[in-house]
Design a protein around this motif. Sequence first.
Motif, PDB file in Angstrom:
ATOM      1  N   TYR A  33      36.385  53.706  40.870  1.00 32.97           N
ATOM      2  CA  TYR A  33      35.953  52.336  41.147  1.00 32.97           C
ATOM      3  C   TYR A  33      34.818  52.372  42.156  1.00 32.97           C
ATOM      4  O   TYR A  33      34.786  53.218  43.050  1.00 32.97           O
ATOM      5  CB  TYR A  33      37.103  51.506  41.736  1.00 32.97           C
ATOM      6  N   LEU A  35      33.309  49.491  44.601  1.00 35.48           N
ATOM      7  CA  LEU A  35      33.533  48.110  45.002  1.00 35.48           C
ATOM      8  C   LEU A  35      32.742  47.740  46.237  1.00 35.48           C
ATOM      9  O   LEU A  35      32.351  48.591  47.029  1.00 35.48           O
ATOM     10  CB  LEU A  35      35.013  47.813  45.194  1.00 35.48           C
ATOM     11  N   VAL A  59      33.646  44.530  41.875  1.00 33.95           N
ATOM     12  CA  VAL A  59      34.200  45.837  41.536  1.00 33.95           C
ATOM     13  C   VAL A  59      33.632  46.274  40.190  1.00 33.95           C
ATOM     14  O   VAL A  59      33.375  45.451  39.307  1.00 33.95           O
ATOM     15  CB  VAL A  59      35.753  45.807  41.479  1.00 33.95           C
ATOM     16  N   PHE A  87      41.857  43.495  41.438  1.00 30.51           N
ATOM     17  CA  PHE A  87      40.574  43.456  40.752  1.00 30.51           C
ATOM     18  C   PHE A  87      40.754  42.535  39.555  1.00 30.51           C
ATOM     19  O   PHE A  87      41.637  42.752  38.724  1.00 30.51           O
ATOM     20  CB  PHE A  87      40.153  44.845  40.282  1.00 30.51           C
TER      21      PHE A  87
END
Length: 134
Positions: A33, A35, A59, A87
């Motif tokens: 990820y 973010l 994200v 998310f």
Amino acid sequence: MCDVLGAKTALKRIVLHLARSKEYPEGSSRHGYDLVAPLDAAGRLDAQAWRDARARCRVRRFWDGEPTETGHLVHRPGGKGGANWAFDYDPARSADDEAGYRFGDHSFNPGDYVSIRDEDGALHTFKVATVTDA
């Protein structure tokens, strides 16, 4: 980005890579990820700063062999302490949401570990690879 009082809300870009697991004994930088979120001085997610800059808290999920997904970091009622982090990839559905496991308790400093429950309910551990100014 400014909060309602006009003060700057500092956001960080946090990159998470899949930590070591049975399937990936060395971990994987191809699964993770990217973010953007506000962190406090200890490296923890800052709920008040998030409220001030929520539209900028994004994200991007990258998973080798799957299409990239983009969405928002959300802080919503429920969970330990009365709220949890997740998310949200499609505000019209909740089935695609991925929840951070005790995100409010963990720091996001390089080398730290955090866990995320995917939309199928599986819990994966990630290592914080980098934290930079967004």
